[in-house]
Design an enzyme around this catalytic site. Structure first.
Site, PDB file in Angstrom:
ATOM      1  N   GLU A  52       2.286   4.945  40.236  1.00  0.00           N
ATOM      2  CA  GLU A  52       2.074   5.936  39.213  1.00  0.00           C
ATOM      3  C   GLU A  52       0.733   6.296  39.344  1.00  0.00           C
ATOM      4  O   GLU A  52      -0.358   5.950  39.545  1.00  0.00           O
ATOM      5  CB  GLU A  52       2.139   5.125  37.979  1.00  0.00           C
ATOM      6  CG  GLU A  52       1.632   5.953  36.579  1.00  0.00           C
ATOM      7  CD  GLU A  52       1.414   5.222  35.276  1.00  0.00           C
ATOM      8  OE1 GLU A  52       0.417   5.702  34.888  1.00  0.00           O
ATOM      9  OE2 GLU A  52       1.724   4.328  35.284  1.00  0.00           O
ATOM     10  N   ARG A  56      -5.482  12.010  35.577  1.00  0.00           N
ATOM     11  CA  ARG A  56      -6.927  11.925  35.003  1.00  0.00           C
ATOM     12  C   ARG A  56      -7.863  12.608  35.796  1.00  0.00           C
ATOM     13  O   ARG A  56      -8.913  13.015  35.430  1.00  0.00           O
ATOM     14  CB  ARG A  56      -7.644  10.149  34.884  1.00  0.00           C
ATOM     15  CG  ARG A  56      -6.615   9.500  33.946  1.00  0.00           C
ATOM     16  CD  ARG A  56      -7.171   8.152  34.069  1.00  0.00           C
ATOM     17  NE  ARG A  56      -5.980   6.941  33.611  1.00  0.00           N
ATOM     18  CZ  ARG A  56      -6.514   5.837  33.725  1.00  0.00           C
ATOM     19  NH1 ARG A  56      -7.237   5.220  34.086  1.00  0.00           N
ATOM     20  NH2 ARG A  56      -5.294   4.951  33.241  1.00  0.00           N
ATOM     21  N   THR A  80      -0.616   9.407  32.599  1.00  0.00           N
ATOM     22  CA  THR A  80      -1.503   9.968  31.587  1.00  0.00           C
ATOM     23  C   THR A  80      -1.162  11.192  31.505  1.00  0.00           C
ATOM     24  O   THR A  80      -2.192  12.170  31.384  1.00  0.00           O
ATOM     25  CB  THR A  80      -3.037   9.825  32.105  1.00  0.00           C
ATOM     26  OG1 THR A  80      -3.476   8.651  32.993  1.00  0.00           O
ATOM     27  CG2 THR A  80      -4.006   9.993  31.166  1.00  0.00           C
ATOM     28  N   LYS A 140       6.424   1.888  27.520  1.00  0.00           N
ATOM     29  CA  LYS A 140       5.022   1.454  28.043  1.00  0.00           C
ATOM     30  C   LYS A 140       4.448   0.661  26.894  1.00  0.00           C
ATOM     31  O   LYS A 140       4.225   1.227  25.757  1.00  0.00           O
ATOM     32  CB  LYS A 140       3.879   2.265  28.775  1.00  0.00           C
ATOM     33  CG  LYS A 140       2.573   2.024  29.047  1.00  0.00           C
ATOM     34  CD  LYS A 140       2.110   3.259  29.640  1.00  0.00           C
ATOM     35  CE  LYS A 140       0.471   2.946  29.999  1.00  0.00           C
ATOM     36  NZ  LYS A 140      -0.289   4.037  30.466  1.00  0.00           N
TER      37      LYS A 140
END
Length: 218
Positions: A52, A56, A80, A140
């Site tokens: 993943e 960011r 993100t 998640k």
């Protein structure tokens, strides 16, 4: 579904399949996209089947593109995802799935429009139930440790037994086995497989060793 990659060509079709890729999903924030390929190869060589790469940093999208094009055997995901528009950009870069830290209707609508499977973040029972109402039973759990950790997941397993989670946030080699022992947990997400010092030094062999230790947790 976007036009850039037919659904049948993706390594994963559903969020449940994402949870089954590896017992640990490496969560990676890269400052240099050049690190993406050797990092992904090291993780793959250690037995991890996915990575993943978070958005960011500006290197996130080009890193996903590099891994998707150059590292067979590992499934790239984009993490993100926080703003509308990012899901489509990640899909075009070659991400096979998406991960969000939380849930808003606007963001979920955008993620679903991308056509990619996704793990949306939930930290409360209400958020988990909202996702379930939209048909998402794999999600998640974030931030896992600050939100109550294994005790919290045990508590909600009774009323919500159909839900499956990837806890992320505060997960380490020490507590990962405790999470993975829960029936509702299929994998965990963690950043310990690619610490900044090893990335900076190009210690790919050591990263492969950490990946092998993580893969053995399954």
């Amino acid at each position: 579904m976007t036009e850039h990659e037919p659904k049948e060509n993706r390594a994963v079709q559903t969020a449940a399949e994402v949870l089954d890729l590896s017992p640990v999903i490496p969560v990676v924030a890269l400052d240099d996209a050049e690190q993406a390929v050797p990092l992904a190869r090291a993780l793959r060589d250690g037995g991890i089947r996915t990575i993943e790469i978070t958005l960011r940093t500006p290197a996130g999208l080009p890193a996903i593109e590099r891994v998707a094009a150059e590292v067979p055997g590992i499934v790239p995901g984009a993490g993100t995802i926080t703003e509308p528009g990012q899901a489509e950009l990640a899909a075009r870069a070659g991400a096979h799935y998406l991960v969000t830290p939380g849930t808003t209707d606007r963001l979920l609508d955008d993620v679903e429009a991308s056509g990619l499977p996704y793990l949306a973040g939930a930290s409360t029972v209400s958020e988990a139930m909202r996702l379930a109402e939209r048909g998402a039973t794999a999600m998640k759990f974030f931030p896992a440790e600050p939100s109550g950790g294994t005790a919290y997941l045990k508590a909600i397993a009774g009323p919500l037994p159909e839900l499956r989670f990837c806890p992320t946030g505060g997960i380490s080699p020490d507590n990962a086995p405790d999470y993975l022992a829960l029936p509702g947990v299929r994998c965990v997400g963690g950043s310990w497989l690619s610490p900044p010092d090893l990335l900076a030094a190009g210690e790919w062999t050591r990263i492969a060793e950490l990946a092998a230790e993580a893969a053995a947790l399954g």
